[in-house]
Enzyme design. Structure first.
Site, PDB file in Angstrom:
ATOM      1  N   GLN A  54      21.433   7.883  -5.551  1.00 14.92           N
ATOM      2  CA  GLN A  54      21.630   6.464  -5.222  1.00 14.92           C
ATOM      3  C   GLN A  54      23.092   6.059  -5.424  1.00 14.92           C
ATOM      4  OE1 GLN A  54      18.536   4.087  -7.037  1.00 14.92           O
ATOM      5  NE2 GLN A  54      16.929   5.205  -5.956  1.00 14.92           N
ATOM      6  N   ASP A  68      15.932  -6.728 -24.501  1.00 14.82           N
ATOM      7  CA  ASP A  68      16.043  -6.484 -25.945  1.00 14.82           C
ATOM      8  C   ASP A  68      16.707  -7.667 -26.636  1.00 14.82           C
ATOM      9  OD1 ASP A  68      15.073  -3.726 -25.755  1.00 14.82           O
ATOM     10  OD2 ASP A  68      16.990  -3.298 -24.788  1.00 14.82           O
ATOM     11  N   HIS A  76      19.804   1.540 -24.712  1.00 19.29           N
ATOM     12  CA  HIS A  76      18.468   0.946 -24.601  1.00 19.29           C
ATOM     13  C   HIS A  76      17.449   2.023 -24.979  1.00 19.29           C
ATOM     14  CE1 HIS A  76      15.165  -1.445 -23.092  1.00 19.29           C
ATOM     15  NE2 HIS A  76      14.814  -0.495 -22.261  1.00 19.29           N
TER      16      HIS A  76
END
Lengths: 423, 423
Positions: free
Chosen positions: A201, A248, A276
């Site tokens: 991508q 978060d 993360h």
């Protein structure tokens, strides 16, 4: 690189440009930087994953751009917005590409994008939905539901499975699609499988997207996916790539509010540092409640150091247990929060390694640009935890070197950490 | 009783108070009524399911109101909105009860309600979520996601399984919860099972809700569920009960736009008549495209009479086939459309039987009140189809007589019609 944001209401209330809220309470052993004045905007302070320096240009082969993907239904028509009284004053249509468009997060997000609540009531949009062969039918279903919703601002919807088609002229790329970790799958395998997707991508974005496309990577492991993506898109500024840690941050704000017995609009300056993953570092040292340092309000160091971080990290898992699915609706809300506050860095003043996508506190300049927040403090606890999440991201980076044009991968991951929500 | 709505954009453009758009093209054999001036409001014309007359008061036993349901997390705190500068000018908090709150439609709707896009940016809200014993854990998950989304206007969330608790002081009741038709289940069984649920909820609303609570029934069979609900809530005005056919209207607009090759904001005055089932009547006789009668734009009577209605009715099923799930996102959008245009009737000028919840064209008075649209035309085709859906609703009513206090049920349903989307 917006991922998490200092609460806008609180920013307005407590962090005006003439105030110096951080330094006044700096402890002697804290490291801190010079003060950057805060701008009076709703998107005043954001926390983000940044790849601080422009990265090396990898030797990546890109295919030729192909024709546009298939349009859908009433969205195949061409509308002359200049010709109609109601739409004459609208901005120029923007192209928003979304991967994983048949999934549940996208199912919430697409309708928010189409409704006008993200980009405003005078911003017509084209949605370009990327799916897989398996999900192409579902994408048609999504396009049908978008059609049935009669959103006035939504003027084009197209669907496809080739990123070189779908990302054509994209001004935003919201990359949600990723494979979840299957049973018995090593984290290194997951990094490779999803890394392959994000490398492809990245190459597609590099070839066909707008030269200033903003990319938000949601699919996990989002930091390293974002790193792979940007390494494969050397012609797009690295500062345009973001990884989502905003959920978060929102969760951290919520937990601090709950502990302090206040509404969450009283909580500000919450930063998520690093990855993360379960090594993420929700920063309560710099956070404030009603303008005061959290530690002066929540006088429970044990809770802050042990329970708070765990609560934030395990929130996703707790939710899956309760609700039976992962948190699509609130993730979608946090993506919108991130887009709204999206705003741009190179170099970082915190001594954190360069060349990784690391969640850091940012501050909007209010004009689509951003800068790192400099007036933050550190103590040993925070430093140690930041070092751990930094080590993890550096190890992840070595593990995906084959995907970033940096040679042979070496997977020496420091323990088998989980993604938030993974069980 | 808002269910479907004349496109607001088009209403503004084409249906001003001094215009007489319907009558000028009335065919000689059409029945029509006097012209009601249209008000220049975004919610100018809506189409709704109405129970035209105040219904008989059934002899229903109601339990005593109980204590409030469990609050959740940060929403258990009490906020003094008058004391804060940012919230001082806000309206008084309103209580919105939602049944089926752990389901997918609610999962979209609750976040829209909480975001402020439905009731406005100065309307704080309390969400009261009704689930079942089976779904109570999922409700907690929903409450957690709402918390994590940091919506400033959302000040209370409570969850419960007893409607007498959850509906306490509700100003809105959005009733989504219903059992789907299982394999081999007769439609009469479905009417009874869901009817029992809606009878109980009607009694609860009657006992504990605000005396002017607005009720939108989404759970199918929604018209007859709404009828049962209102018959069990004799102390709440019958005109406050609505059944959702708005999604059918939105779909009908979309199909007309597609056929005419225009954007859907050019399509106006689309009414769904009757029952939200395969006997529903999408009205193309009164509908307009760019101000002109549909028949003058779409010169394909066969398509209009045969394919159009089928396309609208089968859209839900087609979507399920494509997407693998029912259309939660667009249903939620249509509920919001209905709430926004919600606005009130007794008696109807169309000769349709009284005492059933029948989708009809309404027009907002712009002040929360509404009236039936009188300037509509009928031809034989439309009359015949309306008669069929009317016969179905009358049969459904006889089939649930035991739930409406009207004696012994007789289930002589005219054929086994399906709900839109049922396969």
């Amino acid at each position: 690189m917006a991922v998490t944001q200092f609460n806008p209401t609180c920013s307005k209330t407590h962090l005006h440009s003439s105030q110096l809220p951080f330094l006044s309470r700096t402890l002697p052993r804290h490291r801190h930087c010079t003060i950057a004045p805060l701008h009076r905007t709703q998107q005043a302070r954001i926390c983000c994953s940044v790849a601080p320096n422009e990265v090396q240009v990898p030797a990546v082969k890109t295919s030729d751009p192909k024709s546009k993907p298939e349009c859908y239904g009433v969205f195949c028509l061409t509308y002359d917005l200049r010709a109609e009284e109601e739409t004459r004053s609208w901005k120029k249509l923007i192209n928003i590409a979304v991967s994983g468009a048949a999934g549940m997060i996208a199912n919430h997000l697409l309708f928010k994008l189409a409704s006008g609540e993200v980009f405003g009531p005078d911003q017509p949009i084209a949605l370009k939905l990327l799916g897989s062969e398996r999900s192409i039918q579902a994408l048609e279903g999504v396009a049908m539901e978008l059609e049935d919703s009669l959103f006035p601002l939504l003027r084009e919807v197209s669907i496809g499975i080739d990123p070189y088609e779908v990302f054509q002229d994209a001004e935003w790329a919201l990359l949600i699609g990723a494979k979840p970790r299957g049973p018995g799958m090593e984290r290194a395998d997951l990094l490779d499988i999803n890394g392959q997707i994000y490398a492809a991508q990245g190459r597609a974005l590099n070839a066909v997207a707008s030269r200033n496309v903003k990319v938000i990577v949601v699919g996990n492991p989002c930091n390293t996916n974002a790193l792979i993506c940007l390494k494969n898109a050397p012609n797009i500024p690295a500062k345009n790539f973001h990884a989502l840690t905003r959920l978060d941050e929102n969760r951290a704000k919520c937990q601090l509010a709950l502990k302090a017995g206040v509404f969450y609009d009283k909580v500000s300056n919450v930063t998520i540092w690093g990855n993360h993953s379960t090594t993420q570092v929700p920063d309560f040292l710099n956070a404030r409640i009603d303008g005061l340092p959290v530690k002066e309000v929540v006088k429970d160091q044990k809770w802050l150091e042990e329970e708070f971080t765990e609560k934030v990290q395990k929130r996703g898992g707790a939710l899956i247990q309760k609700w039976g699915r992962s948190s699509a609706a609130s993730t979608s809300v946090s993506i919108v929060d991130a887009i709204r506050s999206l705003v741009y860095s190179d170099g970082n003043p915190y001594g954190i390694a360069e060349g990784i996508v690391f969640s850091m506190p940012c501050r909007s300049k209010g004009d689509g640009d951003y800068e790192l927040v400099k007036d933050v403090i550190f103590d040993d606890y925070l430093q140690q935890r930041i070092a751990k999440t930094e080590a993890e991201l550096l190890a992840e980076k070595r593990c995906v070197a084959h995907l970033t044009g940096e040679g042979i991968a070496v997977c020496d991951l420091p323990g088998d950490t989980m993604l938030p929500g993974e069980m």
